[in-house]
Design a protein around this motif. Structure first.
Motif, PDB file in Angstrom:
ATOM      1  N   UNK A  32       7.335 -45.250 -17.274  1.00 37.76           N
ATOM      2  CA  UNK A  32       7.621 -46.502 -18.091  1.00 37.76           C
ATOM      3  C   UNK A  32       8.569 -47.405 -17.536  1.00 37.76           C
ATOM      4  N   UNK A  33       8.107 -47.901 -16.288  1.00 32.19           N
ATOM      5  CA  UNK A  33       9.100 -48.747 -15.706  1.00 32.19           C
ATOM      6  C   UNK A  33       9.043 -50.207 -16.203  1.00 32.19           C
ATOM      7  N   UNK A  34      10.011 -51.041 -15.920  1.00 31.44           N
ATOM      8  CA  UNK A  34      10.120 -52.548 -16.342  1.00 31.44           C
ATOM      9  C   UNK A  34       8.601 -53.089 -15.432  1.00 31.44           C
ATOM     10  N   UNK A  47       5.355 -54.932 -10.698  1.00 28.78           N
ATOM     11  CA  UNK A  47       4.793 -55.756  -9.956  1.00 28.78           C
ATOM     12  C   UNK A  47       5.209 -56.073  -8.584  1.00 28.78           C
ATOM     13  N   UNK A  48       6.426 -55.469  -8.250  1.00 28.37           N
ATOM     14  CA  UNK A  48       7.014 -55.611  -7.093  1.00 28.37           C
ATOM     15  C   UNK A  48       6.440 -54.381  -5.866  1.00 28.37           C
ATOM     16  N   UNK A  49       5.786 -53.507  -6.675  1.00 30.79           N
ATOM     17  CA  UNK A  49       5.159 -52.541  -5.872  1.00 30.79           C
ATOM     18  C   UNK A  49       3.758 -52.931  -5.164  1.00 30.79           C
ATOM     19  N   UNK A  50       3.690 -52.671  -3.973  1.00 29.95           N
ATOM     20  CA  UNK A  50       2.565 -53.219  -3.310  1.00 29.95           C
ATOM     21  C   UNK A  50       1.156 -52.834  -3.727  1.00 29.95           C
ATOM     22  N   UNK A  51       1.350 -51.269  -4.280  1.00 32.67           N
ATOM     23  CA  UNK A  51      -0.160 -50.775  -4.780  1.00 32.67           C
ATOM     24  C   UNK A  51      -0.667 -51.423  -6.128  1.00 32.67           C
ATOM     25  N   UNK A  52       0.295 -52.408  -6.668  1.00 33.24           N
ATOM     26  CA  UNK A  52      -0.396 -52.962  -7.968  1.00 33.24           C
ATOM     27  C   UNK A  52      -1.450 -53.835  -7.681  1.00 33.24           C
ATOM     28  N   UNK A  53      -1.596 -54.415  -6.565  1.00 34.78           N
ATOM     29  CA  UNK A  53      -2.970 -55.039  -6.490  1.00 34.78           C
ATOM     30  C   UNK A  53      -3.887 -54.180  -6.307  1.00 34.78           C
ATOM     31  N   UNK A  54      -3.879 -52.790  -6.399  1.00 39.70           N
ATOM     32  CA  UNK A  54      -5.235 -52.152  -6.456  1.00 39.70           C
ATOM     33  C   UNK A  54      -5.628 -52.088  -7.999  1.00 39.70           C
ATOM     34  N   UNK A  55      -4.673 -52.580  -8.948  1.00 38.63           N
ATOM     35  CA  UNK A  55      -4.939 -52.457 -10.450  1.00 38.63           C
ATOM     36  C   UNK A  55      -5.135 -53.604 -10.860  1.00 38.63           C
ATOM     37  N   UNK A  56      -4.219 -54.712 -10.387  1.00 38.90           N
ATOM     38  CA  UNK A  56      -4.236 -55.974 -10.868  1.00 38.90           C
ATOM     39  C   UNK A  56      -5.616 -56.863 -10.967  1.00 38.90           C
ATOM     40  N   UNK A  84      -6.394 -63.414 -15.876  1.00 36.18           N
ATOM     41  CA  UNK A  84      -5.112 -63.180 -15.928  1.00 36.18           C
ATOM     42  C   UNK A  84      -4.861 -63.109 -14.085  1.00 36.18           C
ATOM     43  N   UNK A  85      -4.314 -64.305 -13.856  1.00 34.40           N
ATOM     44  CA  UNK A  85      -4.198 -64.376 -12.490  1.00 34.40           C
ATOM     45  C   UNK A  85      -2.530 -64.069 -11.864  1.00 34.40           C
ATOM     46  N   UNK A  86      -1.738 -64.090 -12.980  1.00 34.53           N
ATOM     47  CA  UNK A  86      -0.414 -63.928 -12.604  1.00 34.53           C
ATOM     48  C   UNK A  86       0.040 -62.740 -11.906  1.00 34.53           C
ATOM     49  N   UNK A  87      -0.183 -61.600 -12.816  1.00 34.19           N
ATOM     50  CA  UNK A  87      -0.056 -60.417 -11.903  1.00 34.19           C
ATOM     51  C   UNK A  87      -0.728 -60.084 -10.561  1.00 34.19           C
ATOM     52  N   UNK A  88      -2.012 -60.582 -10.632  1.00 33.72           N
ATOM     53  CA  UNK A  88      -2.827 -60.408  -9.422  1.00 33.72           C
ATOM     54  C   UNK A  88      -2.208 -60.980  -8.175  1.00 33.72           C
ATOM     55  N   UNK A  89      -1.714 -62.447  -8.466  1.00 32.80           N
ATOM     56  CA  UNK A  89      -1.391 -63.167  -7.181  1.00 32.80           C
ATOM     57  C   UNK A  89      -0.012 -62.739  -6.869  1.00 32.80           C
ATOM     58  N   UNK A  90       0.934 -61.997  -7.824  1.00 33.57           N
ATOM     59  CA  UNK A  90       2.068 -61.412  -7.375  1.00 33.57           C
ATOM     60  C   UNK A  90       1.804 -60.186  -6.589  1.00 33.57           C
ATOM     61  N   UNK A  91       0.776 -59.495  -7.106  1.00 31.91           N
ATOM     62  CA  UNK A  91       0.606 -58.085  -6.370  1.00 31.91           C
ATOM     63  C   UNK A  91       0.205 -58.299  -4.863  1.00 31.91           C
ATOM     64  N   UNK A 119      11.872 -57.364  -6.617  1.00 32.02           N
ATOM     65  CA  UNK A 119      12.058 -56.865  -7.885  1.00 32.02           C
ATOM     66  C   UNK A 119      12.878 -58.126  -8.660  1.00 32.02           C
ATOM     67  N   UNK A 120      13.855 -58.447  -7.882  1.00 33.91           N
ATOM     68  CA  UNK A 120      14.742 -59.524  -8.480  1.00 33.91           C
ATOM     69  C   UNK A 120      13.972 -60.891  -8.484  1.00 33.91           C
ATOM     70  N   UNK A 121      12.944 -61.130  -7.593  1.00 30.66           N
ATOM     71  CA  UNK A 121      12.327 -62.350  -7.874  1.00 30.66           C
ATOM     72  C   UNK A 121      11.450 -62.620  -8.758  1.00 30.66           C
ATOM     73  N   UNK A 122      10.598 -61.338  -8.895  1.00 31.32           N
ATOM     74  CA  UNK A 122       9.727 -61.359  -9.785  1.00 31.32           C
ATOM     75  C   UNK A 122      10.485 -61.415 -11.365  1.00 31.32           C
ATOM     76  N   UNK A 123      11.518 -60.834 -11.628  1.00 33.42           N
ATOM     77  CA  UNK A 123      12.183 -60.887 -12.775  1.00 33.42           C
ATOM     78  C   UNK A 123      12.831 -62.307 -13.031  1.00 33.42           C
TER      79      UNK A 123
END
Length: 449
Positions: free
Chosen positions: A227-229, A234-243, A253-260, A312-316
């Motif tokens: 249960x991470x924020x 989104x700041x983990x590089x592996x999130x693009x495997x999901x987004x 829903x392109x926001x999480x994908x582009x960030x990932x 993490x700071x930049x995404x937040x």
């Protein structure tokens, strides 16, 4: 003057470094001569296609896998199932076997001195090895994608695909989105490959260098289950495997994908630069030094940890996202939209009069833990009641769903009545049993929406 300069010309030619193109050809020969790379090529170019075709012939489908329940309906579900599995296991293994061993193999064989005497350039050696490993990895990923697509086309043909919010994508649109999803998954693969280069240099012949990309991928998968924020997720590089899931919603829903993708590329660049700097600092005159050791590994890990903190700071700050990103309003809106699309699709399958989403006026009331506690966050204790207007009867109907929402925003809605609407896995149309789209369906909550 002539007598003085004449001996210098052959010496200058002798010191001239070998061109990168020649070194790259040599490294590619090394890569494709290794039995493990040949096995990987065979598995990646044939395995997914055979698997997708075989699963499509079975009576049961991997309905617990995203798009798995649609493998009997369209060719484009198969390569997406392959992508979901590959992001967790196949792609980390590929990067470990290729990039994680490209420098360490020279330590095991004891060929560094011969290579350096022949090439005379640390920079060109690093560039050739990095490009060779990248070439092999791209070839393997291409094989996974094309093989899965070929198996799906042979099994089911170019049929429309049901998206994550229930809307129907034509075969052409689905093909484009599938290829784009695989292209986006290449970004975190490059990040893992760069980590493999770093581990191969820092740890030498140690097997930990070979396992480093897989361990990094496993750590990122475990983090996605916690249960991470949203900003950390989104700041983990592996999130693009999901987004890439967001490509199959409307609107996308392109926001999480582009960030990932951006975060993954930043990790790939930084890890490659660190690997390059460590390689230049390495002492190849000491035969007992087969790597840069713990100190170098620390120097390599510290900048990556710093990059994680910065992202993490930049995404937040840029998105304003906080908490889990999963709220009651988001779940309700997503459920209502997905149900309306799928109800219309089911009615068209059953040869019923055409209806529109505007006619249905679908709404959803969802609560978590029977309304006790915070109405937000992931969990398998969400329960939704969907209400809609039955066209032509001016009456309101209800359907109940048990909803399991994961931490990454993906959810599975399991029908709990009425029986004639969502109580059966299959419906019979023209004597043929087809999946009931309202029995159980997947959706996606936009964590930044």
């Amino acid at each position: 003057m002539t007598a003085t300069l004449a001996p210098a010309a052959p010496a200058a030619r002798a010191r001239r470094a070998v061109p990168v193109s020649r070194i790259l050809r040599m490294e590619l020969v090394k890569q494709f001569s290794a039995w493990r790379v040949r096995v990987l090529l065979l598995l990646c170019w044939l395995g997914p296609g055979v698997l997708v075709f075989a699963v499509a012939q079975q009576g049961t489908l991997p309905s617990d896998t995203l798009f798995g329940r649609w493998m009997h309906a369209t060719a484009w579900a198969g390569p997406l199932v392959v992508l979901g599995v590959a992001g967790s296991w196949a792609l980390p293994l590929v990067t470990s076997m290729v990039a994680g061993d490209v420098f360490a193999s020279e330590d095991r064989l004891g060929t560094w001195r011969h290579l350096l005497i022949t090439v005379r350039s640390y920079r060109r050696i690093f560039a050739a090895k990095a490009i060779a490993s990248l070439t092999v990895i791209v070839l393997l990923v291409t094989g996974l994608a094309l093989s899965g697509i070929a198996g799906g086309l042979l099994a089911e043909g170019n049929q429309p695909l049901v998206g994550l919010d229930g809307h129907l994508l034509s075969g052409t649109d689905a093909a484009g989105d599938v290829l784009l999803a695989w292209l986006c998954a290449l970004a975190p693969t490059l990040a893992l490959a760069a980590i493999g280069l770093l581990g191969s240099i820092a740890l030498g012949r140690s097997p930990m260098g070979l396992l480093l990309p897989m361990l990094a991928a496993l750590g990122m998968q475990v983090a996605q289950l916690l249960p991470l924020p949203v900003a950390v997720r989104l700041a983990l590089p592996g999130y693009a495997f999901i987004s890439w899931n967001g490509l199959f919603a409307e609107p996308r829903q392109l926001g999480p994908l582009l960030i990932g993708v951006g975060v993954s590329l930043a990790w790939a660049v930084l890890a490659t630069m660190l690997a390059y700097l460590l390689f230049l600092r390495r002492d190849f005159t000491n035969l007992n030094n087969d790597g840069a050791g713990r100190r170098a590994l620390t120097l390599g890990a510290a900048p990556l940890a710093g990059l994680l903190a910065v992202t993490v700071a930049a995404v937040s700050l840029s998105t304003g996202a906080g908490g889990s990103g999963i709220t009651q309003d988001k779940v309700q809106r997503s459920m209502a939209v997905a149900f309306a699309h799928l109800y219309r699709y089911q009615q068209s399958q059953m040869r019923q009069p055409t209806v529109t989403e505007a006619q249905l006026q679908a709404t959803a009331n969802c609560d978590k833990s029977e309304g006790l506690g915070a109405q937000a966050g992931p969990g398998n204790d969400w329960r939704c009641t969907v209400n809609w207007t039955v066209p032509g009867y001016n009456a309101t109907a209800q359907a109940i769903y048990q909803v399991d929402v994961s931490a990454n925003g993906r959810y599975t809605a399991d029908g709990d009545g009425p029986v004639q609407l969502n109580g059966y896995f299959l419906i019979v149309i023209d004597g043929k049993a087809v999946p009931n789209p309202l029995w159980q369906f997947d959706g996606n909550v936009d964590l930044l929406g």
